[in-house]
Write a protein that holds these residues in place. Structure first.
Motif, PDB file in Angstrom:
ATOM      1  N   ASN A 272      -0.643 -38.174  76.160  1.00  0.00           N
ATOM      2  CA  ASN A 272      -1.865 -37.344  74.971  1.00  0.00           C
ATOM      3  C   ASN A 272      -0.823 -36.227  74.032  1.00  0.00           C
ATOM      4  O   ASN A 272      -2.133 -35.857  72.961  1.00  0.00           O
ATOM      5  CB  ASN A 272      -2.901 -37.560  75.140  1.00  0.00           C
ATOM      6  CG  ASN A 272      -3.881 -38.897  76.060  1.00  0.00           C
ATOM      7  OD1 ASN A 272      -3.139 -39.502  75.334  1.00  0.00           O
ATOM      8  ND2 ASN A 272      -4.811 -38.898  77.259  1.00  0.00           N
ATOM      9  N   SER A 273      -0.341 -35.887  74.748  1.00  0.00           N
ATOM     10  CA  SER A 273       0.212 -34.345  74.108  1.00  0.00           C
ATOM     11  C   SER A 273       1.430 -34.281  72.903  1.00  0.00           C
ATOM     12  O   SER A 273       1.373 -35.596  72.542  1.00  0.00           O
ATOM     13  CB  SER A 273       1.108 -33.178  75.041  1.00  0.00           C
ATOM     14  OG  SER A 273       2.281 -34.518  74.831  1.00  0.00           O
ATOM     15  N   GLY A 274       0.826 -33.264  72.309  1.00  0.00           N
ATOM     16  CA  GLY A 274       1.513 -33.021  70.695  1.00  0.00           C
ATOM     17  C   GLY A 274       2.336 -33.838  70.894  1.00  0.00           C
ATOM     18  O   GLY A 274       3.901 -33.149  69.779  1.00  0.00           O
ATOM     19  N   LEU A 275       3.739 -32.539  72.383  1.00  0.00           N
ATOM     20  CA  LEU A 275       4.842 -32.299  72.153  1.00  0.00           C
ATOM     21  C   LEU A 275       5.605 -33.799  72.786  1.00  0.00           C
ATOM     22  O   LEU A 275       6.255 -34.479  71.821  1.00  0.00           O
ATOM     23  CB  LEU A 275       5.322 -32.413  73.531  1.00  0.00           C
ATOM     24  CG  LEU A 275       6.708 -31.604  74.041  1.00  0.00           C
ATOM     25  CD1 LEU A 275       8.041 -31.508  73.658  1.00  0.00           C
ATOM     26  CD2 LEU A 275       6.894 -30.958  75.713  1.00  0.00           C
ATOM     27  N   THR A 276       4.558 -35.384  73.546  1.00  0.00           N
ATOM     28  CA  THR A 276       4.879 -36.383  73.487  1.00  0.00           C
ATOM     29  C   THR A 276       5.411 -37.287  72.105  1.00  0.00           C
ATOM     30  O   THR A 276       6.090 -37.814  72.561  1.00  0.00           O
ATOM     31  CB  THR A 276       4.275 -37.310  74.354  1.00  0.00           C
ATOM     32  OG1 THR A 276       3.968 -36.273  76.067  1.00  0.00           O
ATOM     33  CG2 THR A 276       4.936 -38.374  74.692  1.00  0.00           C
ATOM     34  N   TRP A 277       4.033 -37.035  70.830  1.00  0.00           N
ATOM     35  CA  TRP A 277       4.287 -37.978  70.643  1.00  0.00           C
ATOM     36  C   TRP A 277       6.058 -37.488  68.876  1.00  0.00           C
ATOM     37  O   TRP A 277       5.923 -38.045  68.659  1.00  0.00           O
ATOM     38  CB  TRP A 277       2.917 -38.004  69.618  1.00  0.00           C
ATOM     39  CG  TRP A 277       2.020 -39.180  70.006  1.00  0.00           C
ATOM     40  CD1 TRP A 277       1.071 -38.611  70.930  1.00  0.00           C
ATOM     41  CD2 TRP A 277       2.598 -40.378  69.881  1.00  0.00           C
ATOM     42  NE1 TRP A 277       0.431 -40.390  71.263  1.00  0.00           N
ATOM     43  CE2 TRP A 277       1.382 -41.036  70.768  1.00  0.00           C
ATOM     44  CE3 TRP A 277       3.273 -40.805  68.823  1.00  0.00           C
ATOM     45  CZ2 TRP A 277       1.177 -42.646  70.945  1.00  0.00           C
ATOM     46  CZ3 TRP A 277       2.904 -42.431  68.605  1.00  0.00           C
ATOM     47  CH2 TRP A 277       1.713 -42.735  69.536  1.00  0.00           C
ATOM     48  N   ALA A 278       5.861 -36.036  69.329  1.00  0.00           N
ATOM     49  CA  ALA A 278       6.581 -35.226  68.025  1.00  0.00           C
ATOM     50  C   ALA A 278       8.428 -35.754  69.075  1.00  0.00           C
ATOM     51  O   ALA A 278       9.031 -36.271  67.757  1.00  0.00           O
ATOM     52  CB  ALA A 278       6.376 -33.572  68.459  1.00  0.00           C
ATOM     53  N   LEU A 279       8.272 -36.017  70.032  1.00  0.00           N
ATOM     54  CA  LEU A 279       9.760 -36.622  70.433  1.00  0.00           C
ATOM     55  C   LEU A 279       9.324 -37.751  70.372  1.00  0.00           C
ATOM     56  O   LEU A 279      10.691 -38.147  69.838  1.00  0.00           O
ATOM     57  CB  LEU A 279       9.401 -36.023  72.285  1.00  0.00           C
ATOM     58  CG  LEU A 279       9.963 -34.735  72.515  1.00  0.00           C
ATOM     59  CD1 LEU A 279      10.028 -34.899  74.297  1.00  0.00           C
ATOM     60  CD2 LEU A 279      11.238 -34.356  72.124  1.00  0.00           C
ATOM     61  N   THR A 280       7.999 -38.793  70.386  1.00  0.00           N
ATOM     62  CA  THR A 280       8.833 -40.110  70.284  1.00  0.00           C
ATOM     63  C   THR A 280       8.989 -40.250  68.451  1.00  0.00           C
ATOM     64  O   THR A 280      10.143 -40.380  68.313  1.00  0.00           O
ATOM     65  CB  THR A 280       7.011 -40.470  70.273  1.00  0.00           C
ATOM     66  OG1 THR A 280       6.866 -40.536  71.579  1.00  0.00           O
ATOM     67  CG2 THR A 280       7.068 -42.224  70.399  1.00  0.00           C
ATOM     68  N   LEU A 281       8.062 -39.225  67.625  1.00  0.00           N
ATOM     69  CA  LEU A 281       9.036 -39.647  66.024  1.00  0.00           C
ATOM     70  C   LEU A 281      10.395 -39.458  66.098  1.00  0.00           C
ATOM     71  O   LEU A 281      10.937 -39.813  65.419  1.00  0.00           O
ATOM     72  CB  LEU A 281       7.453 -38.706  65.540  1.00  0.00           C
ATOM     73  CG  LEU A 281       6.124 -39.321  65.277  1.00  0.00           C
ATOM     74  CD1 LEU A 281       5.076 -38.671  64.790  1.00  0.00           C
ATOM     75  CD2 LEU A 281       6.338 -41.123  64.843  1.00  0.00           C
TER      76      LEU A 281
ATOM     77  N   TYR B  81       8.681 -41.335  77.288  1.00  0.00           N
ATOM     78  CA  TYR B  81       8.248 -39.905  77.627  1.00  0.00           C
ATOM     79  C   TYR B  81       6.710 -39.875  78.038  1.00  0.00           C
ATOM     80  O   TYR B  81       7.380 -38.656  78.879  1.00  0.00           O
ATOM     81  CB  TYR B  81       7.828 -39.360  76.246  1.00  0.00           C
ATOM     82  CG  TYR B  81       9.905 -38.542  75.333  1.00  0.00           C
ATOM     83  CD1 TYR B  81      10.076 -38.280  75.737  1.00  0.00           C
ATOM     84  CD2 TYR B  81       9.257 -39.153  74.450  1.00  0.00           C
ATOM     85  CE1 TYR B  81      11.776 -37.861  74.934  1.00  0.00           C
ATOM     86  CE2 TYR B  81      10.814 -39.369  73.150  1.00  0.00           C
ATOM     87  CZ  TYR B  81      11.908 -38.155  73.976  1.00  0.00           C
ATOM     88  OH  TYR B  81      12.890 -38.242  73.410  1.00  0.00           O
ATOM     89  N   SER B  82       6.380 -40.713  78.714  1.00  0.00           N
ATOM     90  CA  SER B  82       4.646 -40.371  79.120  1.00  0.00           C
ATOM     91  C   SER B  82       5.021 -40.384  80.928  1.00  0.00           C
ATOM     92  O   SER B  82       4.749 -39.988  81.134  1.00  0.00           O
ATOM     93  CB  SER B  82       4.005 -42.129  78.613  1.00  0.00           C
ATOM     94  OG  SER B  82       3.516 -41.271  77.430  1.00  0.00           O
ATOM     95  N   THR B  83       6.658 -41.078  80.795  1.00  0.00           N
ATOM     96  CA  THR B  83       6.482 -41.043  82.608  1.00  0.00           C
ATOM     97  C   THR B  83       7.130 -39.361  83.147  1.00  0.00           C
ATOM     98  O   THR B  83       6.582 -39.402  84.458  1.00  0.00           O
ATOM     99  CB  THR B  83       7.672 -41.656  83.121  1.00  0.00           C
ATOM    100  OG1 THR B  83       8.782 -41.042  82.069  1.00  0.00           O
ATOM    101  CG2 THR B  83       7.363 -43.757  82.463  1.00  0.00           C
ATOM    102  N   VAL B  84       7.227 -38.415  81.938  1.00  0.00           N
ATOM    103  CA  VAL B  84       7.327 -37.003  82.598  1.00  0.00           C
ATOM    104  C   VAL B  84       6.441 -35.770  81.473  1.00  0.00           C
ATOM    105  O   VAL B  84       6.468 -35.038  82.240  1.00  0.00           O
ATOM    106  CB  VAL B  84       9.131 -36.972  82.304  1.00  0.00           C
ATOM    107  CG1 VAL B  84       9.802 -37.811  82.973  1.00  0.00           C
ATOM    108  CG2 VAL B  84       9.208 -37.698  81.273  1.00  0.00           C
ATOM    109  N   LEU B  85       5.449 -36.217  80.694  1.00  0.00           N
ATOM    110  CA  LEU B  85       4.946 -35.530  79.742  1.00  0.00           C
ATOM    111  C   LEU B  85       3.572 -36.794  79.879  1.00  0.00           C
ATOM    112  O   LEU B  85       3.569 -37.935  79.902  1.00  0.00           O
ATOM    113  CB  LEU B  85       5.709 -35.214  78.355  1.00  0.00           C
ATOM    114  CG  LEU B  85       6.785 -34.775  78.565  1.00  0.00           C
ATOM    115  CD1 LEU B  85       7.985 -35.425  76.974  1.00  0.00           C
ATOM    116  CD2 LEU B  85       6.988 -33.518  78.953  1.00  0.00           C
ATOM    117  N   ASP B  86       2.738 -35.168  79.721  1.00  0.00           N
ATOM    118  CA  ASP B  86       1.545 -35.497  79.205  1.00  0.00           C
ATOM    119  C   ASP B  86       1.205 -36.724  77.251  1.00  0.00           C
ATOM    120  O   ASP B  86       1.785 -36.688  76.506  1.00  0.00           O
ATOM    121  CB  ASP B  86       0.009 -35.177  78.485  1.00  0.00           C
ATOM    122  CG  ASP B  86      -1.516 -35.146  78.952  1.00  0.00           C
ATOM    123  OD1 ASP B  86      -1.065 -36.606  78.653  1.00  0.00           O
ATOM    124  OD2 ASP B  86      -2.289 -34.577  77.744  1.00  0.00           O
TER     125      ASP B  86
END
Length: 318
Positions: free
Chosen positions: A31-40, A24-29
């Motif tokens: 450290n953002s909450g969106l990246t970590w929410a999608l990860t979880l 997800y970090s290849t297209v999103l920040d």
């Protein structure tokens, strides 16, 4: 609650989390909450897909027990004065038909080490511990992420100073955590209610029915223990509850409660149509009921009549 014999699972989950986060970090920040929410969310779906075969086995065992319900009721009436003989006959019936009353425990047993592992890994990240193969950059990214303004490693009982150290508002963090805990409690209740209601329908004379109802109303209270959990773990639990609700609804819709004839034989029941089939059916009905379009008027081309030379020139015969 770190169990040494599950270290291999902690490391595996930490590695999968790292891979998903990197993707997800290849297209999103990162450290953002969106990246970590999608990860979880992604790791939750991945874990539930892994134990999906166990869920199917549980549901098939439950369906088999539904079909045997009339025979079980008959045995209970026959041996109502001899509970030991009744239990023996019921278990013999289940064995003979390949039904397993404990089959419903399989997904729960499988989820327990996964939940413990997720708790251990996310708790280690929340406390900034570099372990289970995680890098410092990865852990720092999780500690910097905010979901709706609340830090991912924060829990409800965390002190104001600790919350402020994550550059987050104390009141906003407490509100977000309280809302997620309330959603966790509600989804836990709905999940247990869905399962208990089905169980009571398939075995109306089940002596454990009253205990199951009590469990249904007590189970949401356990969600409030998650006030001690970091937001990331609560988010994972809400996601897995929503998945369970949808999964059970899908299976129950495809496999409705069986009906029986006067002899106790199972009568096949057609499954309820899914959302996609309903949309297709409604569109097909709309096409059938739509009035036919009026025919287009036929265009008639008129050929000009041939005129005599005198009419064309306007001259008269002399």
């Amino acid at each position: 609650m770190e169990l040494s014999w599950l270290n291999w699972l902690y490391t595996a989950i930490a590695q999968v989390l790292t891979w998903i986060h990197q993707a997800y970090s290849t297209v999103l920040d990162p450290n953002s909450g969106l990246t970590w929410a999608l990860t979880l969310i992604t790791i939750t779906v991945f874990m539930r897909l892994l134990i999906f075969p166990l869920f199917l086995k549980q549901m098939r065992s439950s369906r088999k027990m539904q079909e045997l319900a009339p025979k079980v009721q008959e045995l209970r009436k026959r041996y109502k004065n001899d509970k030991q003989r009744m239990n023996e006959e019921v278990m013999n019936l289940y064995r003979g038909q390949g039904a397993n009353p404990l089959g419903g425990c399989l997904p729960v047993v499988a989820q327990f080490p996964i939940f413990i592992s997720m708790f251990t890994v996310l708790n280690a990240m929340a406390h900034g511990e570099i372990k289970f193969g995680m890098t410092k950059e990865f852990v720092d990214s999780a500690r910097a992420a905010h979901i709706f303004g609340a830090p991912l490693p924060a829990n409800f009982w965390m002190s104001s100073e600790q919350i402020a150290s994550f550059d987050a508002g104390v009141v906003q963090t407490k509100i977000v955590l309280a809302i997620f805990v309330a959603i966790s409690s509600l989804t836990t209740f709905l999940t247990v209610r869905q399962s208990v209601t089905r169980s009571i329908q398939q075995m109306p004379d089940n002596p454990m029915a009253s205990q199951q109802k009590i469990l249904m109303y007590i189970s949401p209270l356990f969600a409030f223990f998650s006030l001690n959990f970091p937001l990331g773990l609560i988010f994972y639990w809400v996601t897995t509850n929503v998945w369970t609700l949808g999964q059970q609804h899908w299976f129950y819709a495809r496999h409705p409660m069986p009906e029986y004839d006067a002899k106790g034989n199972v009568i096949p029941v057609k499954p309820k149509p899914g959302l996609l089939s309903k949309v297709r059916k409604s569109s097909a009905v709309a096409e059938e009921e739509a009035p036919p379009a009026p025919p287009e008027p036929k265009v008639i081309r008129r050929q000009p009549t041939k005129q005599t030379r005198s009419k064309r020139t306007g001259s008269k015969k002399s």
